[in-house]
Scaffold this motif. Structure first.
Motif, PDB file in Angstrom:
ATOM      1  N   LEU A  64    -114.719  24.915  60.013  1.00 41.57           N
ATOM      2  CA  LEU A  64    -113.488  25.104  60.770  1.00 41.57           C
ATOM      3  C   LEU A  64    -112.709  26.269  60.173  1.00 41.57           C
ATOM      4  O   LEU A  64    -112.726  26.491  58.953  1.00 41.57           O
ATOM      5  CB  LEU A  64    -112.613  23.840  60.732  1.00 41.57           C
ATOM      6  N   ASN A  65    -112.018  26.991  61.030  1.00 36.40           N
ATOM      7  CA  ASN A  65    -111.106  28.016  60.516  1.00 36.40           C
ATOM      8  C   ASN A  65    -109.680  27.500  60.635  1.00 36.40           C
ATOM      9  O   ASN A  65    -109.451  26.302  60.766  1.00 36.40           O
ATOM     10  CB  ASN A  65    -111.303  29.366  61.210  1.00 36.40           C
ATOM     11  N   ARG A  66    -108.727  28.372  60.641  1.00 36.17           N
ATOM     12  CA  ARG A  66    -107.324  27.953  60.589  1.00 36.17           C
ATOM     13  C   ARG A  66    -106.867  27.237  61.858  1.00 36.17           C
ATOM     14  O   ARG A  66    -105.890  26.500  61.840  1.00 36.17           O
ATOM     15  CB  ARG A  66    -106.426  29.190  60.369  1.00 36.17           C
ATOM     16  N   THR A 103    -107.419  39.700  60.991  1.00 37.73           N
ATOM     17  CA  THR A 103    -107.204  38.423  61.671  1.00 37.73           C
ATOM     18  C   THR A 103    -108.117  37.323  61.132  1.00 37.73           C
ATOM     19  O   THR A 103    -107.889  36.137  61.399  1.00 37.73           O
ATOM     20  CB  THR A 103    -107.439  38.579  63.184  1.00 37.73           C
ATOM     21  N   ASP A 104    -109.153  37.698  60.400  1.00 36.27           N
ATOM     22  CA  ASP A 104    -110.075  36.710  59.835  1.00 36.27           C
ATOM     23  C   ASP A 104    -109.596  36.177  58.486  1.00 36.27           C
ATOM     24  O   ASP A 104    -110.220  35.269  57.929  1.00 36.27           O
ATOM     25  CB  ASP A 104    -111.470  37.328  59.662  1.00 36.27           C
ATOM     26  N   GLU A 105    -108.538  36.737  57.964  1.00 41.03           N
ATOM     27  CA  GLU A 105    -108.047  36.284  56.669  1.00 41.03           C
ATOM     28  C   GLU A 105    -107.435  34.897  56.789  1.00 41.03           C
ATOM     29  O   GLU A 105    -106.765  34.570  57.779  1.00 41.03           O
ATOM     30  CB  GLU A 105    -107.019  37.265  56.108  1.00 41.03           C
ATOM     31  N   GLY A 106    -107.651  34.059  55.785  1.00 41.44           N
ATOM     32  CA  GLY A 106    -107.061  32.726  55.775  1.00 41.44           C
ATOM     33  C   GLY A 106    -108.013  31.687  55.213  1.00 41.44           C
ATOM     34  O   GLY A 106    -109.024  31.997  54.581  1.00 41.44           O
ATOM     35  N   GLN A 107    -107.670  30.416  55.458  1.00 43.12           N
ATOM     36  CA  GLN A 107    -108.430  29.301  54.905  1.00 43.12           C
ATOM     37  C   GLN A 107    -109.522  28.839  55.865  1.00 43.12           C
ATOM     38  O   GLN A 107    -109.333  28.748  57.070  1.00 43.12           O
ATOM     39  CB  GLN A 107    -107.490  28.121  54.598  1.00 43.12           C
ATOM     40  N   TYR A 108    -110.700  28.503  55.287  1.00 38.83           N
ATOM     41  CA  TYR A 108    -111.828  27.952  56.038  1.00 38.83           C
ATOM     42  C   TYR A 108    -112.260  26.648  55.364  1.00 38.83           C
ATOM     43  O   TYR A 108    -112.208  26.537  54.129  1.00 38.83           O
ATOM     44  CB  TYR A 108    -112.993  28.932  56.084  1.00 38.83           C
ATOM     45  N   ILE A 109    -112.684  25.668  56.173  1.00 37.74           N
ATOM     46  CA  ILE A 109    -113.041  24.349  55.651  1.00 37.74           C
ATOM     47  C   ILE A 109    -114.417  23.949  56.163  1.00 37.74           C
ATOM     48  O   ILE A 109    -114.727  24.071  57.359  1.00 37.74           O
ATOM     49  CB  ILE A 109    -112.009  23.288  56.056  1.00 37.74           C
ATOM     50  N   CYS A 110    -115.241  23.491  55.239  1.00 38.51           N
ATOM     51  CA  CYS A 110    -116.530  22.901  55.589  1.00 38.51           C
ATOM     52  C   CYS A 110    -116.391  21.387  55.439  1.00 38.51           C
ATOM     53  O   CYS A 110    -116.088  20.877  54.344  1.00 38.51           O
ATOM     54  CB  CYS A 110    -117.627  23.423  54.663  1.00 38.51           C
ATOM     55  N   THR A 119    -116.701  14.665  52.984  1.00 36.80           N
ATOM     56  CA  THR A 119    -116.418  15.666  51.952  1.00 36.80           C
ATOM     57  C   THR A 119    -115.944  16.947  52.623  1.00 36.80           C
ATOM     58  O   THR A 119    -116.560  17.406  53.599  1.00 36.80           O
ATOM     59  CB  THR A 119    -117.671  15.969  51.116  1.00 36.80           C
ATOM     60  N   THR A 120    -114.870  17.496  52.110  1.00 37.30           N
ATOM     61  CA  THR A 120    -114.389  18.792  52.630  1.00 37.30           C
ATOM     62  C   THR A 120    -114.370  19.818  51.512  1.00 37.30           C
ATOM     63  O   THR A 120    -114.001  19.513  50.369  1.00 37.30           O
ATOM     64  CB  THR A 120    -112.973  18.670  53.225  1.00 37.30           C
ATOM     65  N   THR A 121    -114.782  21.001  51.849  1.00 39.72           N
ATOM     66  CA  THR A 121    -114.762  22.132  50.908  1.00 39.72           C
ATOM     67  C   THR A 121    -113.982  23.265  51.556  1.00 39.72           C
ATOM     68  O   THR A 121    -114.332  23.704  52.660  1.00 39.72           O
ATOM     69  CB  THR A 121    -116.184  22.605  50.579  1.00 39.72           C
ATOM     70  N   SER A 122    -112.922  23.702  50.904  1.00 39.45           N
ATOM     71  CA  SER A 122    -112.089  24.773  51.469  1.00 39.45           C
ATOM     72  C   SER A 122    -112.228  26.053  50.654  1.00 39.45           C
ATOM     73  O   SER A 122    -112.446  26.018  49.441  1.00 39.45           O
ATOM     74  CB  SER A 122    -110.620  24.342  51.516  1.00 39.45           C
ATOM     75  N   VAL A 123    -112.118  27.150  51.337  1.00 38.02           N
ATOM     76  CA  VAL A 123    -112.188  28.467  50.696  1.00 38.02           C
ATOM     77  C   VAL A 123    -111.220  29.398  51.408  1.00 38.02           C
ATOM     78  O   VAL A 123    -111.047  29.316  52.635  1.00 38.02           O
ATOM     79  CB  VAL A 123    -113.622  29.029  50.729  1.00 38.02           C
ATOM     80  N   HIS A 124    -110.585  30.254  50.663  1.00 35.56           N
ATOM     81  CA  HIS A 124    -109.637  31.208  51.251  1.00 35.56           C
ATOM     82  C   HIS A 124    -110.284  32.595  51.261  1.00 35.56           C
ATOM     83  O   HIS A 124    -110.751  33.090  50.229  1.00 35.56           O
ATOM     84  CB  HIS A 124    -108.339  31.256  50.444  1.00 35.56           C
ATOM     85  N   VAL A 125    -110.322  33.203  52.422  1.00 31.59           N
ATOM     86  CA  VAL A 125    -110.886  34.551  52.591  1.00 31.59           C
ATOM     87  C   VAL A 125    -109.760  35.566  52.564  1.00 31.59           C
ATOM     88  O   VAL A 125    -108.786  35.459  53.322  1.00 31.59           O
ATOM     89  CB  VAL A 125    -111.685  34.661  53.898  1.00 31.59           C
TER      90      VAL A 125
END
Length: 350
Positions: A64-66, A103-110, A119-125
């Motif tokens: 998922l993205n923002r 526009t792609d900058e921000g948080q992404y969640i697996c 389980t969720t894993t988040s990463v900030h691009v």
């Protein structure tokens, strides 16, 4: 949960709860694991890979993205053609985004769902953008003594630093570590090419501005010219001026025009030539050159004088034809003595 759509909706709700800092529980009321990966930094235009770990008993997974779901398992939910699936197996779930933009900058969640827990894993691009000079002073023409202000603005991420320097003539030393370069009471020596540089960790953007400084003419001292009667003579006049000077030639108070009395005037850049093809007696004298532009004028005087060539009789006599006063006196005494002796001889005969 056998219905993938329901699970995706639940995942989206979980994502919203995670954003609000609330705990998330799976069907078995076991608390979910929330992991945070290190930030991913990517340059604008490049490709970013987003990857999370899977497990042997994974039932569902999604990226998922923002604001929306990008992939639910193998099913692509995003309409963005730049997004695609790379790997989906028991070990990892990886997607990629090509030609990354701001526009792609921000948080992404697996989000990964097993039989017992979520389980969720988040990463900030973070997207870095090369600097781009967005506003720059145009080439400028000013009169000497004016105040000059050059402006250079740039965008980018991280924010770029902006600096100025003069690059032509290279001997000049004029720099500024700012968007603005101020030159008070500009002199002719400050004319040239100025370079604006915008720089950040990604790249560098460089553009130039041409500064032209107008000033009144200054004329080099004229050199007098000696010419033999009937020969060709050339008078020269050189002026330094911006814009380039126009030249006028005068004999006394009378202006000389091209073709006047066999005289030719030739202007070439900063130099003007006055040519006499067959110098006559009336051509000898004083001449004035005047250099003129819109800021003023300057003048210099040049003399055309006569050079007398040696005569043929002088050349034939050679060095011996010239005697000093003592030699002439001795020759005179010798002649007198000879005349006296001849007179005595004549008297003795009678």
């Amino acid at each position: 949960m056998k219905n993938p759509l329901c699970w995706v909706i639940l995942t989206g709700v979980a994502f919203l709860l995670i954003q609000q800092g609330l705990p998330v529980y799976s069907q078995g009321d076991s608390q979910s694991d929330n992991k945070v990966m290190d930030n991913i930094t990517v340059r604008q235009g490049e490709t970013v890979f987003l990857s999370c770990s899977q497990g042997d008993v994974v039932t569902h997974s999604a990226w998922l993205n923002r604001s929306s779901i990008m992939y639910a398992g193998e099913d692509k939910w995003s309409v963005d053609p730049r997004v695609s699936l790379v790997t989906l197996n028991q070990d990892e779930f990886t997607i990629k985004i090509e030609n990354v933009d701001m526009t792609d900058e921000g948080q992404y969640i697996c989000a990964v769902q097993t039989r017992s827990r979520a389980t969720t894993t988040s990463v900030h691009v973070i997207v870095q953008v090369p600097p781009k000079i967005t506003s720059l002073s145009k080439d400028i023409v000013v009169n000497e003594g004016s105040n000059v202000s050059l402006v250079c603005s740039a965008s980018g991420k991280p924010d770029p630093s902006v600096s100025w320097k003069i690059i032509s003539p290279a001997a000049q030393s004029l720099t500024s570590e700012d968007e603005f370069l101020e030159i008070p009471s500009v002199s002719r020596q400050r004319a040239g090419t100025y370079e604006c540089t915008a720089m950040n960790d990604v790249a560098t953007d460089v553009q130039t501005v041409e500064l032209t400084v107008n000033y009144a003419p200054t004329v080099s001292d004229g050199k007098d010219v000696g010419v033999t009667l009937g020969q060709q003579g050339v008078l020269q006049c050189e002026a330094d001026a911006v814009p380039p000077a126009d030249f006028e030639w005068y004999r006394d108070d009378r202006r000389i025009f091209n073709g006047f009395d066999g005289i030719e005037i030739e202007d070439s850049g900063a130099l003007s030539k006055l040519t006499f093809f067959n110098v006559s007696e009336g051509d000898y004298g004083n001449y004035t050159c005047v250099a003129i532009n819109k800021l003023g004028s300057a003048n210099t005087s040049v003399v055309l004088f006569e050079v007398i060539e040696p005569t043929s009789s002088t050349l034939l006599q050679g060095p011996g034809a010239v005697q000093d006063g003592n030699s002439a006196s001795r020759a005179g005494h010798t002649s007198t003595c000879l005349l006296v002796l001849l007179a005595l001889q004549l008297l003795l005969k009678f």
